[in-house]
Design a protein around this motif. Structure first.
Motif, PDB file in Angstrom:
ATOM      1  N   GLN A   1      25.113  46.826 -67.155  1.00  0.00           N
ATOM      2  CA  GLN A   1      26.348  46.405 -66.489  1.00  0.00           C
ATOM      3  C   GLN A   1      26.390  46.915 -65.051  1.00  0.00           C
ATOM      4  O   GLN A   1      26.806  46.189 -64.146  1.00  0.00           O
ATOM      5  CB  GLN A   1      27.577  46.910 -67.257  1.00  0.00           C
ATOM      6  N   CYS A   2      25.947  48.132 -64.829  1.00  0.00           N
ATOM      7  CA  CYS A   2      25.893  48.663 -63.460  1.00  0.00           C
ATOM      8  C   CYS A   2      24.949  47.837 -62.589  1.00  0.00           C
ATOM      9  O   CYS A   2      25.254  47.549 -61.428  1.00  0.00           O
ATOM     10  CB  CYS A   2      25.451  50.127 -63.469  1.00  0.00           C
ATOM     11  N   ILE A   3      23.819  47.433 -63.138  1.00  0.00           N
ATOM     12  CA  ILE A   3      22.864  46.610 -62.381  1.00  0.00           C
ATOM     13  C   ILE A   3      23.461  45.235 -62.105  1.00  0.00           C
ATOM     14  O   ILE A   3      23.390  44.735 -60.984  1.00  0.00           O
ATOM     15  CB  ILE A   3      21.522  46.526 -63.123  1.00  0.00           C
ATOM     16  N   VAL A   4      24.058  44.622 -63.110  1.00  0.00           N
ATOM     17  CA  VAL A   4      24.683  43.309 -62.936  1.00  0.00           C
ATOM     18  C   VAL A   4      25.765  43.369 -61.859  1.00  0.00           C
ATOM     19  O   VAL A   4      25.873  42.473 -61.014  1.00  0.00           O
ATOM     20  CB  VAL A   4      25.262  42.802 -64.278  1.00  0.00           C
ATOM     21  N   ASN A   5      26.546  44.436 -61.853  1.00  0.00           N
ATOM     22  CA  ASN A   5      27.634  44.605 -60.876  1.00  0.00           C
ATOM     23  C   ASN A   5      27.177  45.226 -59.565  1.00  0.00           C
ATOM     24  O   ASN A   5      27.996  45.495 -58.684  1.00  0.00           O
ATOM     25  CB  ASN A   5      28.752  45.453 -61.470  1.00  0.00           C
ATOM     26  N   GLU A   6      25.873  45.499 -59.463  1.00  0.00           N
ATOM     27  CA  GLU A   6      25.282  46.140 -58.285  1.00  0.00           C
ATOM     28  C   GLU A   6      25.959  47.470 -57.974  1.00  0.00           C
ATOM     29  O   GLU A   6      26.164  47.832 -56.817  1.00  0.00           O
ATOM     30  CB  GLU A   6      25.310  45.198 -57.083  1.00  0.00           C
ATOM     31  N   ASN A   7      26.286  48.204 -59.000  1.00  0.00           N
ATOM     32  CA  ASN A   7      26.929  49.507 -58.874  1.00  0.00           C
ATOM     33  C   ASN A   7      25.863  50.612 -58.929  1.00  0.00           C
ATOM     34  O   ASN A   7      25.846  51.438 -59.821  1.00  0.00           O
ATOM     35  CB  ASN A   7      27.964  49.688 -59.988  1.00  0.00           C
ATOM     36  N   TYR A   8      24.974  50.590 -57.959  1.00  0.00           N
ATOM     37  CA  TYR A   8      23.870  51.537 -57.926  1.00  0.00           C
ATOM     38  C   TYR A   8      24.320  52.953 -57.601  1.00  0.00           C
ATOM     39  O   TYR A   8      23.682  53.914 -58.024  1.00  0.00           O
ATOM     40  CB  TYR A   8      22.804  51.069 -56.934  1.00  0.00           C
ATOM     41  N   LYS A   9      25.407  53.083 -56.872  1.00  0.00           N
ATOM     42  CA  LYS A   9      25.919  54.423 -56.540  1.00  0.00           C
ATOM     43  C   LYS A   9      26.311  55.173 -57.811  1.00  0.00           C
ATOM     44  O   LYS A   9      26.082  56.379 -57.919  1.00  0.00           O
ATOM     45  CB  LYS A   9      27.115  54.342 -55.578  1.00  0.00           C
ATOM     46  N   GLU A  10      26.897  54.468 -58.770  1.00  0.00           N
ATOM     47  CA  GLU A  10      27.248  55.085 -60.056  1.00  0.00           C
ATOM     48  C   GLU A  10      26.000  55.600 -60.753  1.00  0.00           C
ATOM     49  O   GLU A  10      25.964  56.719 -61.258  1.00  0.00           O
ATOM     50  CB  GLU A  10      27.968  54.056 -60.941  1.00  0.00           C
ATOM     51  N   LEU A  11      24.949  54.786 -60.769  1.00  0.00           N
ATOM     52  CA  LEU A  11      23.685  55.208 -61.394  1.00  0.00           C
ATOM     53  C   LEU A  11      23.074  56.387 -60.643  1.00  0.00           C
ATOM     54  O   LEU A  11      22.575  57.324 -61.254  1.00  0.00           O
ATOM     55  CB  LEU A  11      22.705  54.030 -61.430  1.00  0.00           C
ATOM     56  N   GLU A  12      23.133  56.323 -59.326  1.00  0.00           N
ATOM     57  CA  GLU A  12      22.595  57.415 -58.510  1.00  0.00           C
ATOM     58  C   GLU A  12      23.367  58.712 -58.740  1.00  0.00           C
ATOM     59  O   GLU A  12      22.775  59.785 -58.896  1.00  0.00           O
ATOM     60  CB  GLU A  12      22.636  57.024 -57.037  1.00  0.00           C
ATOM     61  N   ASN A  13      24.688  58.626 -58.773  1.00  0.00           N
ATOM     62  CA  ASN A  13      25.520  59.813 -58.977  1.00  0.00           C
ATOM     63  C   ASN A  13      25.262  60.471 -60.324  1.00  0.00           C
ATOM     64  O   ASN A  13      25.427  61.684 -60.462  1.00  0.00           O
ATOM     65  CB  ASN A  13      27.001  59.462 -58.841  1.00  0.00           C
ATOM     66  N   ARG A  14      24.875  59.698 -61.308  1.00  0.00           N
ATOM     67  CA  ARG A  14      24.596  60.233 -62.649  1.00  0.00           C
ATOM     68  C   ARG A  14      23.134  60.662 -62.810  1.00  0.00           C
ATOM     69  O   ARG A  14      22.727  61.071 -63.889  1.00  0.00           O
ATOM     70  CB  ARG A  14      24.964  59.214 -63.706  1.00  0.00           C
ATOM     71  N   GLY A  15      22.329  60.534 -61.758  1.00  0.00           N
ATOM     72  CA  GLY A  15      20.932  60.957 -61.806  1.00  0.00           C
ATOM     73  C   GLY A  15      20.015  59.959 -62.493  1.00  0.00           C
ATOM     74  O   GLY A  15      18.845  60.254 -62.731  1.00  0.00           O
ATOM     75  N   ILE A  16      20.520  58.776 -62.790  1.00  0.00           N
ATOM     76  CA  ILE A  16      19.741  57.776 -63.512  1.00  0.00           C
ATOM     77  C   ILE A  16      18.667  57.164 -62.613  1.00  0.00           C
ATOM     78  O   ILE A  16      17.660  56.648 -63.088  1.00  0.00           O
ATOM     79  CB  ILE A  16      20.687  56.707 -64.112  1.00  0.00           C
ATOM     80  N   LEU A  17      18.839  57.270 -61.294  1.00  0.00           N
ATOM     81  CA  LEU A  17      17.869  56.723 -60.347  1.00  0.00           C
ATOM     82  C   LEU A  17      16.938  57.792 -59.776  1.00  0.00           C
ATOM     83  O   LEU A  17      16.393  57.621 -58.685  1.00  0.00           O
ATOM     84  CB  LEU A  17      18.600  56.003 -59.199  1.00  0.00           C
ATOM     85  N   ASP A  18      16.710  58.862 -60.497  1.00  0.00           N
ATOM     86  CA  ASP A  18      15.838  59.924 -59.996  1.00  0.00           C
ATOM     87  C   ASP A  18      14.368  59.498 -59.918  1.00  0.00           C
ATOM     88  O   ASP A  18      13.603  60.057 -59.140  1.00  0.00           O
ATOM     89  CB  ASP A  18      15.953  61.180 -60.864  1.00  0.00           C
ATOM     90  N   ARG A  19      13.951  58.522 -60.714  1.00  0.00           N
ATOM     91  CA  ARG A  19      12.559  58.052 -60.702  1.00  0.00           C
ATOM     92  C   ARG A  19      12.374  56.741 -59.955  1.00  0.00           C
ATOM     93  O   ARG A  19      11.284  56.453 -59.481  1.00  0.00           O
ATOM     94  CB  ARG A  19      12.044  57.869 -62.131  1.00  0.00           C
ATOM     95  N   VAL A  20      13.405  55.921 -59.925  1.00  0.00           N
ATOM     96  CA  VAL A  20      13.355  54.611 -59.277  1.00  0.00           C
ATOM     97  C   VAL A  20      14.543  54.520 -58.328  1.00  0.00           C
ATOM     98  O   VAL A  20      15.676  54.774 -58.728  1.00  0.00           O
ATOM     99  CB  VAL A  20      13.431  53.474 -60.330  1.00  0.00           C
ATOM    100  N   SER A  21      14.299  54.143 -57.107  1.00  0.00           N
ATOM    101  CA  SER A  21      15.380  54.107 -56.116  1.00  0.00           C
ATOM    102  C   SER A  21      16.162  52.793 -56.180  1.00  0.00           C
ATOM    103  O   SER A  21      15.681  51.772 -56.686  1.00  0.00           O
ATOM    104  CB  SER A  21      14.810  54.286 -54.714  1.00  0.00           C
ATOM    105  N   GLU A  22      17.366  52.851 -55.636  1.00  0.00           N
ATOM    106  CA  GLU A  22      18.188  51.646 -55.507  1.00  0.00           C
ATOM    107  C   GLU A  22      17.428  50.579 -54.723  1.00  0.00           C
ATOM    108  O   GLU A  22      17.432  49.402 -55.085  1.00  0.00           O
ATOM    109  CB  GLU A  22      19.497  51.984 -54.795  1.00  0.00           C
ATOM    110  N   LYS A  23      16.775  51.000 -53.651  1.00  0.00           N
ATOM    111  CA  LYS A  23      16.011  50.072 -52.807  1.00  0.00           C
ATOM    112  C   LYS A  23      14.936  49.357 -53.617  1.00  0.00           C
ATOM    113  O   LYS A  23      14.764  48.137 -53.497  1.00  0.00           O
ATOM    114  CB  LYS A  23      15.391  50.842 -51.643  1.00  0.00           C
ATOM    115  N   ASP A  24      14.209  50.098 -54.454  1.00  0.00           N
ATOM    116  CA  ASP A  24      13.164  49.489 -55.280  1.00  0.00           C
ATOM    117  C   ASP A  24      13.744  48.508 -56.296  1.00  0.00           C
ATOM    118  O   ASP A  24      13.197  47.427 -56.514  1.00  0.00           O
ATOM    119  CB  ASP A  24      12.360  50.559 -56.018  1.00  0.00           C
ATOM    120  N   LEU A  25      14.852  48.886 -56.935  1.00  0.00           N
ATOM    121  CA  LEU A  25      15.490  47.983 -57.896  1.00  0.00           C
ATOM    122  C   LEU A  25      15.949  46.705 -57.217  1.00  0.00           C
ATOM    123  O   LEU A  25      15.698  45.600 -57.709  1.00  0.00           O
ATOM    124  CB  LEU A  25      16.673  48.668 -58.578  1.00  0.00           C
ATOM    125  N   ARG A  26      16.615  46.837 -56.094  1.00  0.00           N
ATOM    126  CA  ARG A  26      17.102  45.661 -55.371  1.00  0.00           C
ATOM    127  C   ARG A  26      15.946  44.756 -54.950  1.00  0.00           C
ATOM    128  O   ARG A  26      16.027  43.530 -55.057  1.00  0.00           O
ATOM    129  CB  ARG A  26      17.909  46.076 -54.146  1.00  0.00           C
TER     130      ARG A  26
END
Length: 111
Positions: A17-42
């Motif tokens: 749901q965060c990806i669908v809504n492009e809510n990458y900051k939420e994922l980043e704040n929770r440490g979920i993007l420690d291995r893959v960056s928002e830039k790479d996902l986008r």
């Protein structure tokens, strides 16, 4: 502590749901993007289908997720197919879900 399939399924839904809504900051704040960056996902999402956005899979898709436990019992890994225009794509999100509640996106690739 994460110990059952229902908890894992809810985590998977939340991340998608965060990806669908492009809510990458939420994922980043929770440490979920420690291995893959928002830039790479986008970048990967934009390269896969340039004119479409991801959508939430139907609920029954999440009811049938294959959840794999690590041999050392430290957590789980799950592959989740992303969806576009009401259909499953070849683009797969890989999640690492630790029993200690450390959750990471490992990768996003075409499977």
């Amino acid at each position: 502590m994460i110990e059952n399939e229902k908890q894992i399924t809810e985590i998977c839904k939340y991340i998608v749901q965060c990806i669908v809504n492009e809510n990458y900051k939420e994922l980043e704040n929770r440490g979920i993007l420690d291995r893959v960056s928002e830039k790479d996902l986008r970048r990967r999402l934009s390269e896969y289908k340039t004119s479409e956005h991801t959508i939430m899979p139907p609920d029954q898709y999440f009811d049938n997720l294959e959840i794999h436990e690590y041999n050392n019992k430290s957590g789980y890994w799950v592959d989740i197919d992303l969806w576009y225009s009401d259909e499953r794509s070849d683009l797969t999100l890989q999640l690492d879900i630790g029993k200690d509640e450390k959750i990471l996106i490992d990768d996003l690739h075409v499977l």
